[in-house]
Design an enzyme around this catalytic site. Structure first.
Site, PDB file in Angstrom:
ATOM      1  N   CYS A 128       0.897  -0.978  -0.221  1.00  0.00           N
ATOM      2  CA  CYS A 128      -0.253   0.320   0.068  1.00  0.00           C
ATOM      3  C   CYS A 128       1.216   1.215   0.522  1.00  0.00           C
ATOM      4  O   CYS A 128       2.153   1.302   0.362  1.00  0.00           O
ATOM      5  CB  CYS A 128      -0.541   0.098   1.524  1.00  0.00           C
ATOM      6  SG  CYS A 128      -1.651  -1.677   1.561  1.00  0.00           S
ATOM      7  N   ARG A 136       4.822   0.611  -6.093  1.00  0.00           N
ATOM      8  CA  ARG A 136       4.808  -0.557  -4.817  1.00  0.00           C
ATOM      9  C   ARG A 136       3.994  -1.602  -4.948  1.00  0.00           C
ATOM     10  O   ARG A 136       4.501  -2.576  -4.223  1.00  0.00           O
ATOM     11  CB  ARG A 136       4.400  -0.111  -3.171  1.00  0.00           C
ATOM     12  CG  ARG A 136       5.265   1.790  -3.392  1.00  0.00           C
ATOM     13  CD  ARG A 136       4.492   2.954  -2.619  1.00  0.00           C
ATOM     14  NE  ARG A 136       4.453   2.583  -0.647  1.00  0.00           N
ATOM     15  CZ  ARG A 136       5.388   2.264  -0.287  1.00  0.00           C
ATOM     16  NH1 ARG A 136       6.763   2.766  -0.676  1.00  0.00           N
ATOM     17  NH2 ARG A 136       5.737   1.578   1.283  1.00  0.00           N
ATOM     18  N   TRP A 154      -3.048  -3.010  -1.340  1.00  0.00           N
ATOM     19  CA  TRP A 154      -2.960  -4.398  -1.993  1.00  0.00           C
ATOM     20  C   TRP A 154      -3.061  -5.054  -1.157  1.00  0.00           C
ATOM     21  O   TRP A 154      -2.961  -4.819  -0.123  1.00  0.00           O
ATOM     22  CB  TRP A 154      -1.067  -3.701  -2.344  1.00  0.00           C
ATOM     23  CG  TRP A 154      -0.338  -5.365  -2.728  1.00  0.00           C
ATOM     24  CD1 TRP A 154       0.139  -5.349  -3.757  1.00  0.00           C
ATOM     25  CD2 TRP A 154       0.441  -6.353  -1.248  1.00  0.00           C
ATOM     26  NE1 TRP A 154       1.165  -6.794  -4.504  1.00  0.00           N
ATOM     27  CE2 TRP A 154       0.469  -7.147  -3.291  1.00  0.00           C
ATOM     28  CE3 TRP A 154       0.025  -7.126  -1.065  1.00  0.00           C
ATOM     29  CZ2 TRP A 154       1.334  -8.546  -2.907  1.00  0.00           C
ATOM     30  CZ3 TRP A 154       0.818  -8.062  -0.129  1.00  0.00           C
ATOM     31  CH2 TRP A 154       1.366  -9.384  -1.482  1.00  0.00           C
ATOM     32  N   GLY A 159      -0.142  -1.297   6.373  1.00  0.00           N
ATOM     33  CA  GLY A 159       0.115  -2.192   7.585  1.00  0.00           C
ATOM     34  C   GLY A 159      -0.750  -3.088   7.751  1.00  0.00           C
ATOM     35  O   GLY A 159      -1.452  -3.237   6.895  1.00  0.00           O
ATOM     36  N   LYS A 211      15.313 -13.054 -11.507  1.00  0.00           N
ATOM     37  CA  LYS A 211      14.961 -11.456 -12.494  1.00  0.00           C
ATOM     38  C   LYS A 211      14.508 -11.979 -13.476  1.00  0.00           C
ATOM     39  O   LYS A 211      13.056 -12.125 -14.274  1.00  0.00           O
ATOM     40  CB  LYS A 211      16.451 -11.131 -13.408  1.00  0.00           C
ATOM     41  CG  LYS A 211      16.096  -9.897 -12.916  1.00  0.00           C
ATOM     42  CD  LYS A 211      16.577  -8.954 -11.509  1.00  0.00           C
ATOM     43  CE  LYS A 211      15.318  -8.796 -10.785  1.00  0.00           C
ATOM     44  NZ  LYS A 211      16.360  -8.455  -9.442  1.00  0.00           N
ATOM     45  N   GLU A 248      10.551 -13.720 -12.021  1.00  0.00           N
ATOM     46  CA  GLU A 248       9.716 -12.535 -11.604  1.00  0.00           C
ATOM     47  C   GLU A 248       8.747 -11.402 -12.749  1.00  0.00           C
ATOM     48  O   GLU A 248       8.133 -10.911 -12.703  1.00  0.00           O
ATOM     49  CB  GLU A 248       9.920 -11.724 -10.697  1.00  0.00           C
ATOM     50  CG  GLU A 248      10.926 -10.554 -10.672  1.00  0.00           C
ATOM     51  CD  GLU A 248      11.889  -9.684  -9.596  1.00  0.00           C
ATOM     52  OE1 GLU A 248      13.007  -9.377  -9.801  1.00  0.00           O
ATOM     53  OE2 GLU A 248      11.043  -9.555  -8.944  1.00  0.00           O
ATOM     54  N   HIS A 299      23.371 -34.154  -9.342  1.00  0.00           N
ATOM     55  CA  HIS A 299      21.896 -34.812  -8.305  1.00  0.00           C
ATOM     56  C   HIS A 299      20.575 -35.111  -8.455  1.00  0.00           C
ATOM     57  O   HIS A 299      19.947 -35.049  -7.579  1.00  0.00           O
ATOM     58  CB  HIS A 299      22.873 -34.357  -7.353  1.00  0.00           C
ATOM     59  CG  HIS A 299      24.192 -34.868  -6.879  1.00  0.00           C
ATOM     60  ND1 HIS A 299      24.781 -36.075  -6.615  1.00  0.00           N
ATOM     61  CD2 HIS A 299      25.127 -34.087  -7.534  1.00  0.00           C
ATOM     62  CE1 HIS A 299      26.616 -35.731  -6.814  1.00  0.00           C
ATOM     63  NE2 HIS A 299      26.558 -34.816  -6.891  1.00  0.00           N
ATOM     64  N   LYS A 315       6.415  -3.279  -4.235  1.00  0.00           N
ATOM     65  CA  LYS A 315       7.934  -3.058  -4.453  1.00  0.00           C
ATOM     66  C   LYS A 315       8.708  -3.769  -3.230  1.00  0.00           C
ATOM     67  O   LYS A 315       9.140  -3.680  -3.065  1.00  0.00           O
ATOM     68  CB  LYS A 315       8.091  -2.049  -5.202  1.00  0.00           C
ATOM     69  CG  LYS A 315       9.934  -1.202  -5.615  1.00  0.00           C
ATOM     70  CD  LYS A 315      10.874  -2.227  -5.604  1.00  0.00           C
ATOM     71  CE  LYS A 315      12.044  -1.562  -6.058  1.00  0.00           C
ATOM     72  NZ  LYS A 315      12.766  -2.435  -6.801  1.00  0.00           N
TER      73      LYS A 315
HETATM   74  O1  M6R Z   1      13.530  -4.042  -0.352  1.00  0.00           O
HETATM   75  P1  M6R Z   1      14.476  -5.636  -0.595  1.00  0.00           P
HETATM   76  O2  M6R Z   1      15.773  -5.128  -0.758  1.00  0.00           O
HETATM   77  O3  M6R Z   1      14.247  -5.814   1.493  1.00  0.00           O
HETATM   78  O4  M6R Z   1      13.353  -6.466  -0.887  1.00  0.00           O
HETATM   79  C1  M6R Z   1      13.733  -7.617  -1.081  1.00  0.00           C
HETATM   80  C2  M6R Z   1      12.510  -8.085  -2.488  1.00  0.00           C
HETATM   81  O5  M6R Z   1      12.228  -8.375  -1.863  1.00  0.00           O
HETATM   82  C3  M6R Z   1      12.746  -7.903  -3.092  1.00  0.00           C
HETATM   83  O6  M6R Z   1      15.206  -7.555  -3.456  1.00  0.00           O
HETATM   84  C4  M6R Z   1      12.357  -8.621  -4.368  1.00  0.00           C
HETATM   85  O7  M6R Z   1      13.165  -9.731  -4.312  1.00  0.00           O
HETATM   86  C5  M6R Z   1      12.818  -7.531  -5.905  1.00  0.00           C
HETATM   87  N1  M6R Z   1      11.662  -7.976  -6.092  1.00  0.00           N
HETATM   88  C6  M6R Z   1      13.979  -8.954  -6.614  1.00  0.00           C
HETATM   89  O8  M6R Z   1      13.981  -8.528  -7.670  1.00  0.00           O
END
Ligand code: M6R
Length: 613
Positions: free
Chosen positions: A2, A27, A74, A101, A492, A495, A511, A608
């Site tokens: 959010c 976000r 969100w 939150g 990458k 996602e 393995h 984000k």
């Molecule tokens: O803000 P943060 O670095 O704590 O976020 C951690 C992960 O949520 C973040 O790196 C996520 O994996 C990304 N979307 C990867 O591209």
């Protein structure tokens, strides 16, 4: 997750609120809404879908109020729907609230309010907040300026969980109120106007002066003033912070997507991360740390804890710290670490990495290690983020605002900062020779240029992405430090392209994973560690024999071997090679996603900053 925006001033609030929400879109969200004060009554407009849909809502252009709050939601409690979108009103339409939150005890509070005659129209946890404020407001006997603040104070004392809350009320039509606990919120100070936001980039085009609230601090905003209070409503004085962030950091600057812009920003981001911390002739400089030889010698174990891409950066940090400082390092996923009772004592250093500094699991893990007596060090890209407020020590990557959900420049900046940190420890501990120190410094200082050279592979990668964009599965292989790049390249890709992909340590193939290799499956191999080249090549040959098509990212001359695609990257020392070898993989994920017509910057289901567990 959010996002929150607020405005109080002399201008029409609606366009400022919607502009702010558009800047918070990155976000991740599924619905949005705004609420303004219109001639002493409260208006609310909200809906599911994109923020820009708000422009089409009936009556939105008739909102003329100069005070308003806004939100991107969100969904956590209740599906994405108009009813569940914020802002939420109390039953008597007195208070309008947006909230970030999670209210953990909302069922209990809801039951209490229902018993007291309140009705609920949404499935959200948030709806208890305006109704509790209303409940306590009515109980107040003194009708002074603090009546609403007292009602909000009592409300917040009842809430369990995390919250950043904005309130407007028809009883205080010239004010906007903000309070937080464990969820981010910043207040921007303007000239005869003030702003509220979940993050700085969304409002940095209006002001460079910000206030940061600590947990349970409350701000009462008017057009030309901001008063701060603690939870007992004692007045407190807060210092304004000037934040030097480019207003265009929240713009695409001519690039078709934020992700592509951020990939291309890496040379300058890395320069900023290096900053004055490292130069060819001086010792590494971390003024914020000032660690002594005595302290570092007492550390017998380091944990690096993070999520997602930040955790992958941590894996490269492990290699650097172990190699340069000879201290054992364990890298943990924050959501696992916090529940596995890790062995921690006062001789443990815990390093937490988070681009946003707001990741709920990472913050919880940090709190756990602090309570067990460890020294905690946060690495973040966001000034004054929660993780940096919580840790004993904090250092910043200074990579500039990262908007795309897929992390790129934050990753390379984290990797480089971890290497400089390892070098700083090593210099204090005298654990490597001055020749090794000098060589590593030269390599670090040469990196921005090498990243620029690497970016020249863009056209080649774009062309190659068209060949493989319809694959169902793509595998990534690497050994040693190249395995960390394989993990990050695979994350990458999955996602933003929604292609199933997995990364394996090349030696693990036999393995199990090799059973998945069949005709025409694409395998991406990363080969940069000179000492492991032959071993990795022989693993790649095993998949070629089984019909796989191969793409190799390498700094070696592999001329005699028949791979389907080779993408060359500049040579650098092994510790730093993830910084160059990840770049073709970031570009590959980007171009595949773009080719498939997907929403590159805002992939489905992802946010984000993951501010809830
Ligand atoms: O803000 P943060 O670095 O704590 O976020 C951690 C992960 O949520 C973040 O790196 C996520 O994996 C990304 N979307 C990867 O591209």
């Amino acid at each position: 997750m959010c996002g929150i925006i607020g405005y109080i001033g002399v201008k029409k609030a609606t366009p400022i609120l919607i502009d702010g929400l558009l800047k918070l879109e990155y976000r991740g969200y599924d619905s949005s809404g705004i609420s303004t004060i219109e001639k002493d009554c409260i208006s609310i407009m909200k809906d599911t879908g994109r923020v820009k849909n708000l422009y089409n809502l009936d009556g939105i252009n008739n909102l003329n109020g100069n005070i308003g709050i806004a939100h991107t939601r969100w969904a956590t409690h209740g599906k994405p729907s108009k009813e569940n979108s914020h802002p939420h009103l109390d039953n008597n339409n007195n208070f309008s609230v947006v909230h970030n939150g999670i209210i953990e005890n909302y069922t209990e509070l809801r039951d209490f309010l229902i018993r007291n005659g309140y009705t609920f129209y949404s499935q959200t946890d948030t709806e208890v907040i305006p109704n509790l404020i209303d409940y306590y407001y009515k109980k107040e006997t003194i009708d002074d300026k603090y009546r609403i603040l007292r009602a909000l104070q009592k409300t917040c004392n009842d809430l369990k969980g995390s919250f950043a809350i904005q309130v407007i009320s028809k009883f205080m039509p010239d004010n906007l109120i903000v309070i937080r606990k464990d969820s981010p919120i910043v207040i921007g100070k303007g000239d005869n106007e003030n702003y509220v936001s979940s993050d700085i980039p969304a409002i940095v085009s209006y002001t460079k002066e910000f206030y940061f609230l600590n947990n349970y601090e409350l701000a009462l905003l008017s057009r030309d003033n901001i008063e701060f209070y603690d939870i007992n409503l004692n007045s407190i004085v807060k210092q304004v912070n000037v934040v030097d962030l480019d207003a265009d950091s929240a713009d695409k600057n001519g690039f078709s997507h934020y992700m592509l812009k951020e990939i291309f920003e890496q040379p300058s981001a890395i320069r900023k991360t290096i900053g004055s911390r490292l130069s060819a002739n001086d010792s590494c400089n971390f003024e914020e740390l000032n660690f002594t030889k005595e302290f570092l010698s007492s550390i017998n174990k380091i944990y690096i804890v993070a999520c997602g891409t930040a955790m992958h950066a941590g894996l490269t940090g492990k290699v650097a710290i172990e190699q340069l400082c000879n201290i054992p390092v364990t890298v943990d996923i924050a959501s696992e670490f916090r529940y596995r009772n890790p062995i921690i004592d006062k001789n443990t250093l815990c390093i937490y990495i988070s681009q946003s500094g707001e990741t709920a699991d990472t913050i919880a893990a940090l709190k756990l290690s602090k309570s067990k007596g460890a020294t905690t060090l946060a690495i973040s890209n966001v000034i004054e983020s929660s993780i940096t407020r919580e840790a004993d020590y904090s250092i910043y990557t200074h990579a500039g605002a990262e908007i795309a959900v897929a992390s790129t420049k934050a990753y390379t900046s984290q990797v480089i900062l971890l290497n400089i940190l390892a070098l700083y420890f090593a210099e204090i501990l005298e654990s490597i020779s001055s020749l090794e120190t000098m060589k590593l410094k030269e390599e670090i200082l040469a990196l921005p240029q090498k990243v620029e050279e690497t970016l020249q592979c863009t056209n080649l990668v774009e062309k190659y992405s068209k060949e493989i964009c319809h694959e169902k599965d793509i595998f990534f292989l690497g050994r040693g430090i190249d395995y960390t790049t394989a993990l990050e390249g695979s994350l990458k890709l999955k996602e933003i392209s929604y292609i199933h992909s997995d990364a394996y340590a090349a030696g693990e193939l036999k393995h199990g994973p090799i059973a998945l290799i069949e005709d025409n499956v694409t395998v991406v191999g990363i080969i940069t560690d000179e000492s492991l080249v032959e071993k990795t090549i022989s693993n790649i040959q095993e998949v070629v024999t089984r019909g796989a098509k191969t793409c190799i990212i390498t700094n070696q001359s592999l001329n005699n071997i028949d791979f389907n695609q080779v993408i060359s990257v500049p040579k650098t020392c092994t510790l730093l090679s993830p910084i160059v070898s990840i770049i073709p993989l970031q570009l590959l994920a980007y171009y595949i996603s773009n080719e498939k017509g997907l929403d590159v910057d805002k992939p489905r289901n992802l946010a984000k900053s993951v501010t809830v567990e």
